[in-house]
Design a protein around this motif. Structure first.
Motif, mmCIF file in Angstrom:
data_model
loop_
_atom_site.group_PDB
_atom_site.id
_atom_site.type_symbol
_atom_site.label_atom_id
_atom_site.label_comp_id
_atom_site.label_asym_id
_atom_site.label_seq_id
_atom_site.Cartn_x
_atom_site.Cartn_y
_atom_site.Cartn_z
ATOM 1 N N GLY A 46 46.669 38.104 35.458
ATOM 2 C CA GLY A 46 46.501 38.839 36.705
ATOM 3 C C GLY A 46 47.436 38.361 37.791
ATOM 4 N N TRP A 47 47.685 37.062 37.850
ATOM 5 C CA TRP A 47 48.614 36.511 38.845
ATOM 6 C C TRP A 47 50.008 37.104 38.648
ATOM 7 C CZ3 TRP A 47 47.119 31.893 41.818
ATOM 8 C CH2 TRP A 47 48.095 31.485 42.725
ATOM 9 N N VAL A 48 50.466 37.179 37.414
ATOM 10 C CA VAL A 48 51.784 37.737 37.128
ATOM 11 C C VAL A 48 51.845 39.208 37.535
ATOM 12 C CG1 VAL A 48 53.385 38.334 35.267
ATOM 13 C CG2 VAL A 48 52.280 36.092 35.287
ATOM 14 N N VAL A 49 50.824 39.971 37.182
ATOM 15 C CA VAL A 49 50.807 41.393 37.527
ATOM 16 C C VAL A 49 50.816 41.579 39.047
ATOM 17 C CG1 VAL A 49 49.390 43.486 37.440
ATOM 18 C CG2 VAL A 49 49.687 42.096 35.386
ATOM 19 N N ALA A 50 49.976 40.823 39.766
ATOM 20 C CA ALA A 50 49.876 40.996 41.218
ATOM 21 C C ALA A 50 51.183 40.652 41.921
ATOM 22 C CB ALA A 50 48.746 40.125 41.762
ATOM 23 N N HIS A 51 51.906 39.651 41.433
ATOM 24 C CA HIS A 51 53.128 39.222 42.111
ATOM 25 C C HIS A 51 54.334 40.089 41.762
ATOM 26 C CE1 HIS A 51 50.779 35.737 43.250
ATOM 27 N NE2 HIS A 51 51.778 35.332 44.010
ATOM 28 N N HIS A 52 54.210 40.961 40.775
ATOM 29 C CA HIS A 52 55.319 41.848 40.427
ATOM 30 C C HIS A 52 55.116 43.261 40.962
ATOM 31 C CE1 HIS A 52 56.495 38.616 37.675
ATOM 32 N NE2 HIS A 52 57.677 39.220 37.588
ATOM 33 N N LEU A 53 54.038 43.493 41.682
ATOM 34 C CA LEU A 53 53.769 44.800 42.266
ATOM 35 C C LEU A 53 53.698 44.662 43.778
ATOM 36 C CD1 LEU A 53 51.022 46.080 39.784
ATOM 37 C CD2 LEU A 53 53.430 46.752 39.853
ATOM 38 N N GLY A 54 54.523 45.418 44.465
ATOM 39 C CA GLY A 54 54.607 45.273 45.915
ATOM 40 C C GLY A 54 53.465 45.912 46.666
ATOM 41 N N ASP A 55 52.997 47.052 46.222
ATOM 42 C CA ASP A 55 51.935 47.767 46.926
ATOM 43 C C ASP A 55 50.594 47.096 46.646
ATOM 44 O OD1 ASP A 55 50.068 49.533 47.942
ATOM 45 O OD2 ASP A 55 51.127 51.321 47.260
ATOM 46 N N PRO A 56 49.869 46.633 47.676
ATOM 47 C CA PRO A 56 48.585 45.953 47.432
ATOM 48 C C PRO A 56 47.568 46.829 46.713
ATOM 49 C CG PRO A 56 49.329 45.555 49.675
ATOM 50 C CD PRO A 56 50.235 46.599 49.107
ATOM 51 N N VAL A 57 47.520 48.125 47.035
ATOM 52 C CA VAL A 57 46.551 49.002 46.384
ATOM 53 C C VAL A 57 46.849 49.107 44.893
ATOM 54 C CG1 VAL A 57 45.629 51.343 46.307
ATOM 55 C CG2 VAL A 57 46.176 50.301 48.507
ATOM 56 N N VAL A 58 48.134 49.270 44.548
ATOM 57 C CA VAL A 58 48.526 49.352 43.139
ATOM 58 C C VAL A 58 48.235 48.034 42.437
ATOM 59 C CG1 VAL A 58 50.466 49.693 41.562
ATOM 60 C CG2 VAL A 58 50.262 51.106 43.617
ATOM 61 N N ALA A 59 48.507 46.903 43.116
ATOM 62 C CA ALA A 59 48.268 45.594 42.509
ATOM 63 C C ALA A 59 46.782 45.370 42.234
ATOM 64 C CB ALA A 59 48.804 44.501 43.422
ATOM 65 N N VAL A 60 45.923 45.758 43.177
ATOM 66 C CA VAL A 60 44.484 45.599 42.979
ATOM 67 C C VAL A 60 44.006 46.445 41.802
ATOM 68 C CG1 VAL A 60 42.237 46.114 44.010
ATOM 69 C CG2 VAL A 60 43.968 44.918 45.344
ATOM 70 N N ALA A 61 44.497 47.685 41.713
ATOM 71 C CA ALA A 61 44.093 48.563 40.617
ATOM 72 C C ALA A 61 44.626 48.056 39.279
ATOM 73 C CB ALA A 61 44.585 49.984 40.878
ATOM 74 N N ALA A 62 45.878 47.605 39.244
ATOM 75 C CA ALA A 62 46.460 47.118 37.995
ATOM 76 C C ALA A 62 45.747 45.857 37.510
ATOM 77 C CB ALA A 62 47.950 46.852 38.185
ATOM 78 N N CYS A 63 45.423 44.958 38.425
ATOM 79 C CA CYS A 63 44.699 43.741 38.034
ATOM 80 C C CYS A 63 43.294 44.065 37.536
ATOM 81 C CB CYS A 63 44.619 42.769 39.208
ATOM 82 S SG CYS A 63 46.145 41.890 39.544
ATOM 83 N N ALA A 64 42.689 45.132 38.082
ATOM 84 C CA ALA A 64 41.361 45.524 37.620
ATOM 85 C C ALA A 64 41.372 45.977 36.171
ATOM 86 C CB ALA A 64 40.813 46.644 38.506
ATOM 87 N N VAL A 65 42.550 46.371 35.659
ATOM 88 C CA VAL A 65 42.685 46.727 34.250
ATOM 89 C C VAL A 65 43.169 45.534 33.433
ATOM 90 C CG1 VAL A 65 43.883 48.219 32.603
ATOM 91 C CG2 VAL A 65 43.112 49.147 34.802
ATOM 92 N N ALA A 66 44.189 44.835 33.939
ATOM 93 C CA ALA A 66 44.821 43.760 33.166
ATOM 94 C C ALA A 66 43.901 42.561 32.977
ATOM 95 C CB ALA A 66 46.120 43.326 33.850
#
Length: 597
Positions: free
Chosen positions: A547-567
């Motif tokens: 999740g740390w890797v996914v969050a730091h490679h996505l600039g938009d906070p909303v997209v990062a929160v949603a992507a981490c909720a899956v990853a």
């Protein structure tokens, strides 16, 4: 009529009872055959008629629906006798009913938590993280303590076993209610009046260096009303849960936060931050209103039998009340210690701690929901003297609670800045507030496992026949560790050091409660529980890194929160399967089966 499956006759029932007595557990989401590592998965010798034991890694089988025989015309239809312990109030609560109760409780708890986030977002948007919000949060200490003592811990720990014992003895709740509720309400009314009259003194004790003590005192007079309303709500919740009524108790925080949000947005222009405190008072009254119809229905349907007073202790008597109250106050005193050390820090420190704690503790609240649903089952088992069933119940609760809280911990740590940005960064809540709150939240998250274990472990202690001071002593030692760590860390690290002291103190308490459980109530097998918690922790570490890797490679906070909720859940499930966490295959199989058309 569904046909009886092969091997489901009386002989199979006798074999099932023998396996149950030997420690093998039912095959469903709450239990699994690997619960007892002392038993071989496949017995060395089996008769030809004995079926193969279930494979832990195979998908759970479809449940059989065995319908009773249809009544014949002209003959009396025989009413099948209920299975032992399978009555609505018996200790052997069917797993399907427990699962449905857990699902309903989870849904309403999530709804209440979402409304709580809306409440916190509203306060952050309208007042930011400054002197006004700090003043309200000092007054907020009273409902926080009242919720812990009067709803979540003390009242439940005292009254759920009391109502369960009355039901186990074949007695109705009416006399128990007559002997306890009027005295409780009278005592709480006096305490409410005392807190309102001494609001200024309360503020000076809780936060001696606060910037706006007058506003804090005004808010405290309003929030003091929750002592009465929360006490009544907690009593009703305990009675309903003991009777297996879970919907109304789970809805109380929906009603509570709805009241706060409505009053806050309606009156903030006239009352300022006092509108939030007025909303707390209104929300407390709505908690009682949400449960009162169900409670009255339970009383009306109960048989008018007397309470066995001479042979049963008063559950609100000093001997039983004192250890529970001391434990819950010591646990909630962690918040008081935090705010005491945070009050001299720059304005906003208390708010950063509060917002971080509220978000970080959502996974803990969901994990404790499991033991909330199963607590009446545990209390009834101990009331009936079935310590083996109680032991299995505690072990399952610990494993499932750890699974839920560590998955949530991984998500919180991995994308904390993005979560705070999405939830709070607007209006008076700035980017600097987001950065400070996110860092505090990551430190807080290190203690979530300890928080969840304390919530699960304390219930068997207070379900025992006699009072015990061990949980209060363990919590007191943990509180001393928190205070010492806060005093040492607040100077160099400020709010981050305070959060670290909280995590350390609650973890020490959890370790002490786990170590002393066998000597005081139920002998949990540490050799079976500890490796399972360790494997779940390893899976959570893998999920946190992903999740740390996914969050730091996505600039938009909303997209990062949603992507981490899956990853994060995906990696957690894969890692848990790889390290053979027994609960995960059953959860996955259940979700897959429920999702079939």
């Amino acid at each position: 009529m569904t046909r009886r499956p092969p091997g489901a006759g009386p002989a199979a029932s006798r074999r099932a009872r023998r396996r149950e007595n030997a420690g093998e557990l039912p095959h469903d989401i709450w239990t699994h055959p690997a619960d007892d590592p002392r038993l071989p998965l496949r017995p060395a010798v089996r008769t030809a008629a004995e079926p193969e034991p279930p494979d832990v890694w195979a998908p759970a089988p479809e449940p059989f629906d065995i319908a009773p025989p249809r009544p014949r015309v002209g003959r009396a239809a025989a009413t099948p006798a209920p299975a032992p312990g399978g009555s609505p109030t018996g200790p052997g609560e069917p797993s399907s009913r427990m699962a449905h109760a857990a699902a309903a409780t989870a849904g309403l708890s999530v709804a209440g938590s979402v409304l709580g986030l809306v409440r916190d977002q509203g306060i952050a948007h309208l007042f930011g993280a400054g002197a006004e919000s700090d003043a309200f949060l000092v007054a907020w200490t009273i409902p926080e303590v009242a919720a812990t003592v009067l709803i979540e811990d003390a009242m439940a720990l005292l009254m759920v076993p009391a109502f369960s014992a009355a039901l186990a003895g074949g007695q109705g709740p009416r006399a128990l209610v007559r002997g306890t509720l009027p005295r409780l309400l009278a005592a709480l009314a006096l305490l409410t009046a005392a807190l309102a009259a001494g609001a200024g003194w309360v503020v000076r004790v809780l936060a001696p260096g606060i910037a706006d003590p007058a506003t804090a005192a005004a808010c405290t007079r309003l929030t003091a009303l929750t002592v009465l309303t929360f006490g009544a709500a907690g009593y009703l919740s305990a009675a309903l849960r003991a009777h297996r009524r879970f919907a109304a108790p789970a809805a109380i925080y929906v009603a509570y936060n709805t009241g706060i949000v409505a009053v806050l947005f309606t009156l903030h222009g006239h009352l300022g931050v006092r509108a939030a405190a007025a909303g707390v008072a209104v929300g407390g009254a709505l908690m009682v209103a949400a449960q009162l119809p169900s409670f009255l229905k339970v009383l009306r349907s109960a048989a008018p039998t007397g309470w066995d007073g001479p042979r049963r202790r008063n559950p609100l008597g000093p001997a039983l009340l004192a250890p529970v109250v001391v434990f819950t106050l010591s646990r909630q005193a962690q918040v008081l210690v935090e705010r005491f050390f945070a009050a001299p820090l720059p304005a906003g420190a208390i708010s950063h701690l509060n917002y971080a704690e509220k978000v970080a503790q959502l996974p803990m609240a969901l994990s404790v929901m499991i033991v909330t649903v199963t607590f009446p089952v545990l209390s009834r088992a101990l009331a009936d003297g079935d310590r083996e069933q109680a032991r299995r119940r505690v072990e399952r609760d610990l494993a499932l609670a750890c699974l839920v809280v560590l998955l949530g911990t991984a998500y919180v740590i991995a994308c904390a800045p993005q979560i705070i940005n999405v939830l709070f960064q607007r209006g008076e809540f700035t980017a600097a507030d987001t950065a400070d709150t996110a860092t505090v939240m990551r430190v807080y998250a290190l203690g979530l496992l300890g928080q969840s274990l304390v919530g699960a472990l304390v219930r068997p202690y207070f379900s025992a026949a006699g009072p015990t001071w061990y949980p209060a002593a363990a919590m007191g030692l943990g509180l001393l560790v928190t205070a010492a760590a806060d005093a040492a860390a607040v100077g160099p690290w400020g709010a981050y050091g305070i959060a670290a002291g909280n995590a350390l103190g609650i973890t020490v308490t959890a370790a002490l409660l786990l170590r002393g459980l066998g000597a005081h109530t139920v002998a949990v097998r540490l050799a079976a529980v500890a490796p399972r918690i360790g494997r779940i922790t390893l899976a959570a570490l893998c999920a946190t890194g992903a999740g740390w890797v996914v969050a730091h490679h996505l600039g938009d906070p909303v997209v990062a929160v949603a992507a981490c909720a899956v990853a994060v859940p995906a990696v957690f499930a894969g890692a848990a399967l790889a390290v053979r966490v027994p609960e995960v295959p059953y959860l996955l199989a259940t979700v897959t089966r429920k999702g079939r058309p």
